[in-house]
Scaffold this motif. Structure first.
Motif: not given
Length: 188
Positions: A56-57, A82-85, A102-105, A131-133
């Motif tokens: 994040v950021g 574990e590295n996913a945005n 704003i895009i939700d990946l 935000s991140v996974y």
């Protein structure tokens, strides 16, 4: 005969092509040892941009040689979930104007995914992770910014322009809302 003739004349096929906008320069909030940000733009999913422990950021900014009307982002996550945005803010900078999407990946890191949105003019784009996974060394294996040549989006659909030249968008067209300069949040 006549019925078929009328049907044929009412079907309009408009040529459209797409341009993967070439990136001139890339900078990022950080780069992990052998994963520089420009590796996300080399059309090789085996190479990637990775941050140095950021999630994040974290951000990446690219510059183009000229302004483009971008209506699609293609994004492939870095090499694991574990590295996913998760949610990214994409800032389209055109001179002093900034438009935000704003895009939700998707968390899938095995394939490149396409995300479409209302078009925005840009000569620079900054992507900021909201935000991140998960967070290890987040980044991207591949990123592509797409300009659709010969078409523009109007009321959610494509409508052909009279010319294949994407530089013919006029101020009048921008005033109709196609060159939207305001920040808007898109619903998925």
């Amino acid at each position: 005969g006549n019925e078929l003739g009328r049907l044929r004349s009412s079907i309009c096929v408009h040529a459209e092509s797409e341009l993967v906008v070439p990136v001139e320069k890339c900078t990022a909030s950080s780069e992990h040892s052998d994963h520089p940000c420009d590796a996300a733009f080399d059309s090789n999913a085996e190479t990637a941009w990775a941050t140095d422990g950021e999630g994040v950021g974290s951000w990446m900014e690219v510059e183009f040689a000229e302004r483009h009307l971008i209506s699609e982002l293609r994004y492939q996550q870095f090499f694991s979930a574990e590295n996913a945005n998760k949610e990214i803010e994409v800032q389209f900078m055109d001179g002093d104007n900034i438009a935000t999407r704003i895009i939700d990946l998707d968390s899938d890191y095995l394939d490149i995914k396409a995300y479409t949105f209302s078009p925005a003019w840009a000569d620079r784009i900054k992507l900021v992770v909201r935000s991140v996974y998960g967070t290890i060394n987040n980044g991207a294996a591949e990123i592509q910014y797409i300009e659709h040549i010969g078409a523009h989006v109007l009321n959610g659909g494509f409508e052909a322009l009279p010319s294949e030249d994407s530089k013919l968008y006029s101020t009048e067209t921008d005033n109709q809302g196609l060159g939207d300069r305001k920040s808007t949040r898109l619903n998925s």
